[in-house]
Scaffold this active site. Structure first.
Site, mmCIF file in Angstrom:
data_model
loop_
_atom_site.group_PDB
_atom_site.id
_atom_site.type_symbol
_atom_site.label_atom_id
_atom_site.label_comp_id
_atom_site.label_asym_id
_atom_site.label_seq_id
_atom_site.Cartn_x
_atom_site.Cartn_y
_atom_site.Cartn_z
ATOM 1 N N GLU B 293 0.740 -0.954 -16.073
ATOM 2 C CA GLU B 293 -0.675 -1.138 -15.835
ATOM 3 C C GLU B 293 -1.509 -0.704 -17.033
ATOM 4 O O GLU B 293 -2.640 -1.154 -17.214
ATOM 5 C CB GLU B 293 -1.045 -0.300 -14.619
ATOM 6 N N PRO B 337 -8.806 -0.989 -9.214
ATOM 7 C CA PRO B 337 -7.558 -0.498 -8.624
ATOM 8 C C PRO B 337 -6.592 -1.631 -8.303
ATOM 9 O O PRO B 337 -6.985 -2.790 -8.216
ATOM 10 C CB PRO B 337 -8.008 0.193 -7.342
ATOM 11 N N ARG B 338 -5.335 -1.226 -8.105
ATOM 12 C CA ARG B 338 -4.269 -2.217 -7.984
ATOM 13 C C ARG B 338 -4.438 -3.177 -6.830
ATOM 14 O O ARG B 338 -4.195 -4.370 -6.971
ATOM 15 C CB ARG B 338 -2.943 -1.488 -7.810
ATOM 16 N N ASP B 339 -4.796 -2.637 -5.660
ATOM 17 C CA ASP B 339 -4.879 -3.527 -4.498
ATOM 18 C C ASP B 339 -5.918 -4.606 -4.760
ATOM 19 O O ASP B 339 -5.711 -5.783 -4.462
ATOM 20 C CB ASP B 339 -5.182 -2.732 -3.210
ATOM 21 N N SER B 342 -4.661 -7.092 -7.453
ATOM 22 C CA SER B 342 -3.609 -7.983 -6.939
ATOM 23 C C SER B 342 -4.194 -9.041 -6.019
ATOM 24 O O SER B 342 -3.829 -10.213 -6.072
ATOM 25 C CB SER B 342 -2.567 -7.194 -6.145
#
Ligand code: FAD
EC number: 1.3.5.1
Lengths: 245, 644
Positions: B293, B337-339, B342
């Protein structure tokens, strides 16, 4: 792509082994070497034959578990690449590929291509650490370390413990593996204090476990997936003899 | 009806009294201890030797306890912690950029969408600083400035730089530190290390954890191990999706076996899907490699503005590129953030803007970073990642953008544990990724190496002795007891049963099928309709598994297919509980995105009045039972999570 494979099969540590012929067809060039073996294994299983045992885990070149000797080279034809990161595009169409386990006296074959590398853990256990208990550490920035030194230590610390250096060496020496840990810790202020004892103990353990002597052929450096330099061995030898009577 | 609810049981999280910042000190002040001379009388089993297990085993052995460790790899050094690239967070405020324990706590709590316990999260931030000291003392070569001071970078979901890193190999270096500490104790005779031993069952007696049943994967021998306490440090089970960033052997079996013996599972469906992985390229692919990341610090993510773009990426002019993260989340941009990152990628891909041969990827472009900082700087920052990318794809990412796509990565859910990291079975602890604890519904990058280390080095060695002190030595575990005998019998008959099916499909076949169902229906977005369909599909798959599985019938000796089949058998049960868990939570939070519960602009809509709890699942042998642990926010006010 299509390939002919000659793969080492051996039932267990005591049994005699031999190369067995297999063929695989319609393999995409982007398939990894281990995925090619997965496909072969699926066919064998469905045919009721015993699949080929080989080691792997992370499949991204860092756990050090995979260890195939491919066409006479540890981890195959590419430099600085572990077996799991090798793809079939690195081979010629219809090529015959020899697949064997890493061979060395202290690494007995368990089954087919799977070997026992416990001796590498024993070398580390005999001194490859800084003796600091949890809770003792001082503030991290209290000791400054110049970035070049850290980079040099890192080059040594990047070892993945796969044993390619041992397999590539005609003497079956673990000098590069052992020296990498000695050198990593020696270069850092935190590791200096125990250095003399560490060198003595790790070298002694390496010899005791039946690894051969280093005769400076440099084969280990060529096959090391992390490209660790044999200059670390020079450092280990220098420090070892400095200490010896 | 897919589950029942038990409102009579209320989980006791054992949060210590006092102000947020005093809770951990208060615990330590009052914890019962065991005198140094008596510690050697206690035997502790640690299953798993990743960062959490190795650090716990070493720390407990240093204190004087007898420890046995187990792992399935051929060396403890190969646990999947080794693969973590990006870094580890710690509150040092070396950058003077406004960081504090409270801020780190708040970032983590908010990142997890207010679905974690305040006290746990605060302790994670509080213990973080000392971990860096410990690792440096062990010889971990963290990156340094030219001046010799430790360097930091920033990671998704935060606005300070608190991430410490060791090239792109932070997990490897931290794990080697813990492994070496552990091997030192092996050398001193305080730890017995069993490698290539897989735990196949937990043994309980009178409601206490008494030991485990393991299989030697080289000889097939089944053995019993009795001890005063059992610690599960068996990592995440994201491999349940088949294609994931996890290692091939990662599994959920240890925690699932514990669950079947009474341990509650908490929020098992909360899975982090990582935005920056290599896209799937073919049917026989066995894993999806993560690209750290940290690349999002300098790389810009985009897709073409036009659906039918067929120019090469480098030929697409600026005005035809959609930098969708920068567009939708201007304040966090590529560092959302990742969520969120994605889901945004999935949204673009599903809408038909995906790139690559299978149209399943987005671009991650370094063009601007290279022209701003020079190629040299980018080589220095990410050289090994670019090399890795080229090794796998054959593409030079200095010249063309990388192609990335989301992949299953991290299990926020796991075994339920209280503040002391104890499961609801006394004597059974769960640490590291195997537990549910600090990350809530979404983990922030670089927080889980931290959590694994903090659990193992600092928390467990303080909390587990408390249990031992209460137990005393009166009631010795005995591996010849009835409970051990029965557990071993069950393990043997399960293995024999798998060998006897003799159908016509491999274990991998079932695993791949299961992965597809889960990724589609219990992945980045979920709906009641999809989840119920998934449950039915999983039940069918499970049925055919027990009719059509084919593995070599070898019990005494190496049999990788038997190992895989055992894991898949457990996955088939875990996956059903994951779907039930996702179905029961009628809100969106963090990585758990229910299509029915979203804001008009497509963001997650949390429902604090009804779902501010941790879902604890009890195994009833039949329909799963939901027990709720309500979350209390005494020191913060849950807000809507906005990264706009
Ligand atoms: C590719 C990747 C990159 C990551 N990068 C980062 C990062 O940059 N920063 C960050 O903070 N986090 C990162 N993470 C997450 C982090 O690495 C993990 O959450 C953490 O390392 C887990 O540590 P652990 O000790 O819980 O488990 P692991 O390290 O997975 O160890 C599990 C152990 O359990 C053993 N085991 C499992 N099952 C059994 C069984 N049945 N019987 C016996 N032994 C068993 C295994 O042998 C192993 O020893 C990353 C994860 C992945 C997959």
């Amino acid at each position: 792509m299509n390939f002919k494979l000659k793969i080492w099969r051996q039932d267990n540590a005591q049994a005699a082994g031999k190369l067995v012929d297999y063929e695989v067809e319609n393999i995409s060039a982007d398939t990894s070497f281990l995925e090619m073996l997965d496909q072969l294994n699926e066919t064998l299983i469905l045919r009721g034959e015993n699949p080929i045992s080989f080691d792997y885990d992370c499949r991204e070149g860092i756990c050090g578990q995979c260890c195939l000797f491919i066409n006479g080279r540890a981890h195959g034809p590419l430099a600085h690449t572990s077996t799991c990161q090798l793809h079939m595009r690195s081979f010629r169409e219809s090529e015959t590929i020899y697949v064997e386990p890493f061979r060395a006296g202290p690494f007995p074959v368990k089954k087919d291509l799977k070997i026992d590398r416990k001796p590498l853990d024993e070398i580390i256990a005999s001194g490859g650490y800084v003796s600091v208990n949890t809770g003792q550490a001082p503030e991290a920035n209290a000791t400054l370390i110049d970035s070049d030194t850290v980079e040099q230590a890192f080059d040594a610390a990047s070892c993945i413990g796969c044993g390619a250096c041992v397999a590539a060496c005609k003497n079956g020496s673990a000098a590069l593996f052992t020296a990498a840990k000695i050198s990593h810790l020696f270069r850092l202020p935190q590791g200096k204090i125990e250095h003399k004892q560490r060198v003595k103990n790790m070298v002694k353990t390496m010899d005791k476990l039946g690894f051969g002597a280093c005769s400076n052929t440099g084969a280990c450096e060529v096959e090391c997936p992390q490209g660790i330099s044999i200059s670390h061995i020079a450092l280990m030898n220098r420090e070892y003899f400095k200490k010896s009577p | 009806m897919y589950f029942t609810t038990d409102t009579a049981t209320s989980p006791n999280a054992k949060i210590p009294e006092g102000d947020l910042k005093d809770k951990w000190s208060n615990f330590k002040d009052q914890a019962r201890l065991i005198s140094p001379g008596n510690r050697q009388k206690y035997h502790i089993l640690v299953v798993g030797t990743g960062l959490s297990g190795a650090s716990a085993a070493a720390s407990l052995a240093e204190l004087g306890y007898q420890v046995s460790t187990f792992c399935f790899q051929d060396s403890p050094r190969r646990a999947h912690s080794v693969a973590a690239q990006g870094g580890v967070n710690a509150m040092k405020n070396y950058k003077n950029d406004g960081d504090s324990i409270y801020r780190m706590f708040y970032d983590t709590l908010k990142g997890g969408d207010f679905r974690a316990r305040e006290a746990n999260v605060y302790r994670l931030a509080e213990c973080s600083s000392h971990l860096i000291d410990q690792a440096v003392a062990q010889g971990v070569p963290f990156a340094r400035e030219y001046s010799g001071y430790l360097a930091n970078r920033s990671f998704g979901g935060v606005q300070v730089s608190r991430t410490f890193y060791a090239r792109g190999q932070t997990g490897q270096q931290l794990l080697l530190g813990a492994y070496q500490a552990m091997m030192r104790q092996v050398h001193l005779g305080k730890i017995r290390s069993y490698t290539r031993h897989e735990m196949l069952d937990l043994v309980t007696e009178n409601g206490l954890a008494r030991g485990i049943i393991v299989r030697n994967m080289d000889t097939g021998a089944i053995s019993r191990h009795a001890a005063d306490a059992v610690v599960l440090a068996t990592g995440g089970f994201g491999k349940i999706f088949y294609l994931s960033t996890l290692a091939m052997g990662c599994n959920g079996s240890a925690i699932w076996r514990a669950h079947k013996k009474g341990a509650w599972a908490a929020c098992p469906s909360w899975t982090q899907i990582h935005p920056t992985c290599l896209p799937q390229a073919g049917n026989y692919q066995s894993k999806l490699t993560l690209m750290s990341e940290s690349l999002r610090n300098d790389g810009r993510i985009w897709v073409p503005r036009n659906k039918n773009e067929n120019r090469k990426a480098v030929e697409v002019p600026e005005e035809d590129r959609d930098y969708y993260l920068e567009r939708k989340y201007p304040s966090y941009g590529n560092l959302a953030p990742r969520d969120i990152a994605s889901r945004a990628a999935k949204e673009r891909i599903d809408a038909g803007y995906g790139v690559g041969p299978l149209k399943n990827a987005v671009y991650l472009d370094f063009k601007d970073a290279i022209s701003k900082h020079g190629k040299g700087t980018i080589v220095k920052r990410y050289g090994n990642l670019f090399n890795m990318y080229e090794k796998i794809t054959g593409i030079n990412a200095y010249e063309q953008p990388m192609m990335i796509s989301p992949a299953a990565h991290f299990s926020m859910g796991g075994l339920w544990v209280d503040y002391e990291l104890s499961t609801n079975i006394p004597g059974l602890y769960a640490i590291g990724e195997a537990n549910f604890s600090d990350h809530g519904a979404n983990r922030l990058g670089a927080n889980s190496l931290l959590q694994a280390c903090v659990d193992g080095y600092y928390i467990l060695p303080q909390t587990l002795p408390q249990f031992l002190a209460q137990q005393g030595k009166a009631n010795q575990p005995d591996s010849d007891s009835e409970a051990f005998f029965l557990a071993e019998q069950q393990v043997r008959s399960r293995l024999e049963g798998l060998c006897a099916i003799n159908g016509n499909k491999t274990a991998d076949h079932f695993h791949r099928e299961l992965g597809k169902i889960l990724y589609d229906k219990c992945g980045l977005s979920r709906s009641a309709k999809g989840l119920t369909a998934a449950i039915e599909a999983i039940r069918m798959l499970k049925k055919t598994f027990y009719e059509e599985l084919k593995i070599p019938s070898v019990l005494n000796g190496i049999n990788e297919e038997l190992e895989k089949a055992g894991r898949v058998a457990d996955y088939l049960e875990i996956s059903e509980l994951m779907c039930v868990d996702a179905l029961s939570r009628e809100e969106s939070c963090g990585a758990h995105f229910r299509e029915e519960y979203q804001t008009p602009d497509g963001e997650a809509r949390r429902n604090d009045s009804e779902y501010s709890y941790i879902s604890c699942w009890k195994n009833s042998g039949d329909i799963p039972v939901l027990i709720r642990e309500p979350l209390h926010f005494e020191f913060t006010k849950p807000t809507e999570r906005s990264y706009k």
